[in-house]
Write an enzyme that holds these catalytic residues in place. Structure first.
Site, mmCIF file in Angstrom:
data_model
loop_
_atom_site.group_PDB
_atom_site.id
_atom_site.type_symbol
_atom_site.label_atom_id
_atom_site.label_comp_id
_atom_site.label_asym_id
_atom_site.label_seq_id
_atom_site.Cartn_x
_atom_site.Cartn_y
_atom_site.Cartn_z
ATOM 1 N N THR A 49 55.153 -33.008 15.363
ATOM 2 C CA THR A 49 54.340 -32.128 16.523
ATOM 3 C C THR A 49 55.427 -31.801 17.516
ATOM 4 O OG1 THR A 49 53.621 -34.211 17.216
ATOM 5 C CG2 THR A 49 51.927 -32.957 15.945
ATOM 6 N N GLU A 50 56.482 -32.338 17.551
ATOM 7 C CA GLU A 50 57.480 -32.379 18.654
ATOM 8 C C GLU A 50 58.238 -31.150 18.343
ATOM 9 O OE1 GLU A 50 56.580 -35.481 17.558
ATOM 10 O OE2 GLU A 50 55.379 -35.744 19.388
ATOM 11 N N LEU A 73 53.811 -39.591 -9.504
ATOM 12 C CA LEU A 73 54.212 -39.682 -7.990
ATOM 13 C C LEU A 73 53.481 -38.566 -7.270
ATOM 14 C CD1 LEU A 73 56.196 -40.704 -6.065
ATOM 15 C CD2 LEU A 73 57.542 -38.564 -6.303
ATOM 16 N N HIS A 99 69.198 -27.664 6.826
ATOM 17 C CA HIS A 99 67.913 -27.765 6.349
ATOM 18 C C HIS A 99 67.866 -27.225 5.030
ATOM 19 C CE1 HIS A 99 66.398 -28.811 10.301
ATOM 20 N NE2 HIS A 99 66.572 -27.491 10.757
ATOM 21 N N ASN A 140 69.961 -33.259 9.371
ATOM 22 C CA ASN A 140 70.361 -31.886 8.840
ATOM 23 C C ASN A 140 71.265 -30.780 9.779
ATOM 24 O OD1 ASN A 140 68.504 -32.782 6.870
ATOM 25 N ND2 ASN A 140 67.046 -30.950 7.470
ATOM 26 N N GLY A 141 70.810 -31.060 11.201
ATOM 27 C CA GLY A 141 71.588 -30.263 11.957
ATOM 28 C C GLY A 141 72.918 -30.629 12.276
ATOM 29 N N ARG A 180 65.156 -44.222 7.459
ATOM 30 C CA ARG A 180 65.553 -43.206 8.362
ATOM 31 C C ARG A 180 66.920 -42.996 8.179
ATOM 32 N NH1 ARG A 180 63.618 -41.518 14.433
ATOM 33 N NH2 ARG A 180 64.820 -39.746 14.365
ATOM 34 N N LEU A 233 60.983 -44.877 15.424
ATOM 35 C CA LEU A 233 60.088 -44.207 14.379
ATOM 36 C C LEU A 233 59.459 -42.960 15.023
ATOM 37 C CD1 LEU A 233 58.661 -45.873 12.149
ATOM 38 C CD2 LEU A 233 57.206 -46.813 13.642
ATOM 39 N N ASP A 275 66.559 -37.208 8.743
ATOM 40 C CA ASP A 275 67.062 -36.782 9.970
ATOM 41 C C ASP A 275 68.521 -36.515 9.751
ATOM 42 O OD1 ASP A 275 67.419 -36.163 12.719
ATOM 43 O OD2 ASP A 275 67.174 -38.448 13.432
HETATM 44 C C1 FPP Z 1 65.840 -33.475 11.005
HETATM 45 O O1 FPP Z 1 67.177 -33.045 11.346
HETATM 46 C C2 FPP Z 1 65.012 -32.717 10.009
HETATM 47 C C3 FPP Z 1 63.766 -31.851 10.187
HETATM 48 C C4 FPP Z 1 63.443 -31.899 11.565
HETATM 49 C C5 FPP Z 1 63.253 -31.129 9.189
HETATM 50 C C6 FPP Z 1 63.119 -31.784 8.002
HETATM 51 C C7 FPP Z 1 63.458 -30.666 6.794
HETATM 52 C C8 FPP Z 1 64.041 -30.679 5.594
HETATM 53 C C9 FPP Z 1 64.403 -31.922 5.102
HETATM 54 C C10 FPP Z 1 64.163 -29.438 4.816
HETATM 55 C C11 FPP Z 1 62.926 -28.724 4.102
HETATM 56 C C12 FPP Z 1 61.765 -30.014 3.879
HETATM 57 C C13 FPP Z 1 60.909 -29.933 3.014
HETATM 58 C C14 FPP Z 1 59.993 -30.694 2.512
HETATM 59 C C15 FPP Z 1 61.450 -28.763 1.632
HETATM 60 P P1 FPP Z 1 67.260 -32.498 12.580
HETATM 61 O O2 FPP Z 1 67.487 -31.209 12.392
HETATM 62 O O3 FPP Z 1 66.705 -33.171 13.602
HETATM 63 O O4 FPP Z 1 69.104 -32.755 12.587
HETATM 64 P P2 FPP Z 1 70.026 -33.370 13.711
HETATM 65 O O5 FPP Z 1 69.249 -34.424 14.445
HETATM 66 O O6 FPP Z 1 71.181 -33.695 12.921
HETATM 67 O O7 FPP Z 1 69.857 -32.188 14.755
#
Ligand code: FPP
Length: 227
Positions: free
Chosen positions: A59-60, A124, A30, A15-16, A175, A182, A13
C-alpha cells in the site's frame, strides 16, 4: 527436526539496487525480478511447498514515481497473463491478498481471470500480495466483524476474516537485499514465523538461494512459547 515449511512468504526486495548497479532503469530491475518470481515458483513446486506468498506491491508503493507504478502494473498484467497459462499446465493456483478495489481496472480484470481459471488446481498456491498492507488487513477484518454485529472479537474471528483465511500462517518469511524488517507484511500471520534475511538482491534469487533459506529453517527450533 523441522520439515520443509508448508507456507513460505517472501519480501522481494532489491530490484532497484540491482538495476542501479548496472546503470539500468529501475523497471529493468522489476523485469528481472519477475524472472526470479518464475524461478522461485518452479523451485517451490519441486520442493513440494504448499503455499508461497509474494509481496509484489505494498500500500506504501503508491508513493513511487508514476512512471515506475505504471511500469509495475503493466508488468503485473503481462505476468498474470503468462502465469494463468502456466498455472494450468503446472497445476498451480493463484490467489491475491490486498485491497483489490483500489487497483487499476486492467489489473483487477487479470487478477479475477487468473484466480477463477486456476481455482481448481491442486498443486502449489501462489498468493500475490498486491496493494497489500498488514495493518489495513487487520482493520478490514475488524470492520467486517463489526458490520456483522459482533460485540466481542476473538483471535479466531480475526484469522477467519483476513484476505485469504484458508492460507495457513507462514512458517518461514524470507527478505532479500539485506533489509531486516517486516514493512507492514503479514503482521498477524507472522506471530510465530521464522525469519531468514539474505543480502542477495531479489533479481538474483534462485533455487539455490531458496535451498539456503530452507537449510537455515531446518536448523531452527520452534518452541511457540514453550520449552
Ligand atoms: C522491491 O524492490 C520490489 C518491489 C516493490 C516490487 C516487486 C515486484 C517484482 C518482484 C516484479 C514483478 C512481480 C511479480 C509478481 C511478477 P525495490 O524496488 O524496493 O528495490 P530497492 O529497494 O533496491 O530500490
Amino acid at each position: 527436526m523441522n520439515n520443509i515449511p508448508q507456507h513460505i512468504a517472501i519480501i522481494m526486495d532489491g530490484n532497484g539496487r540491482w538495476a542501479k548497479a548496472r546503470r539500468l532503469p529501475r523497471l529493468a530491475g522489476h523485469r528481472e525480478g519477475a524472472n526470479a518470481v518464475k524461478r522461485t515458483i518452479e523451485a517451490a513446486q519441486k520442493l513440494g511447498i504448499k503455499y508461497l506468498t509474494l509481496y509484489a506491491f505494498s500500500t506504501e508503493n503508491w508513493s513511487r514515481p508514476k512512471e515506475e507504478i505504471d511500469g509495475l502494473m503493466d508488468l503485473l498484467c503481462k505476468t498474470l497473463d503468462t502465469y494463468t497459462g502456466e498455472a494450468q499446465q503446472k497445476n498451480f493456483r493463484l490467489l491475491v491478498s490486498g485491497a483489490r478495489e483500489e487497483l487499476p481496472p486492467a489489473v483487477l480484470e487479470k487478477i479475477e481471470k487468473a484466480v477463477q481459471t486456476t481455482a481448481a488446481n491442486t498443486g502449489l498456491t501462489v498468493n500475490l500480495a498486491l496493494n497489500y498492507g498488514a495493518r489495513q488487513e487487520i482493520v478490514h477484518a475488524v470492520n467486517t466483524l463489526l458490520a456483522q454485529g459482533k460485540k466481542l472479537i476473538s483471535m479466531d474471528d480475526i484469522s477467519a476474516h483476513l484476505y485469504q483465511p484458508a492460507v495457513p500462517d507462514p512458517e518461514l518469511i524470507i527478505r532479500t537485499s539485506g533489509e531486516e524488517r517486516l514493512s507492514n507484511f503479514l503482521l498477524w500471520q507472522a506471530a510465530y514465523s521464522e525469519f531468514y534475511f539474505t543480502p542477495v538482491l531479489w533479481p538474483d534469487f534462485n533455487a539455490d538461494e531458496l535451498q539456503k533459506a530452507l537449510d537455515a529453517y531446518a536448523g531452527r527450533t520452534r518452541r511457540f512459547g514453550g520449552v
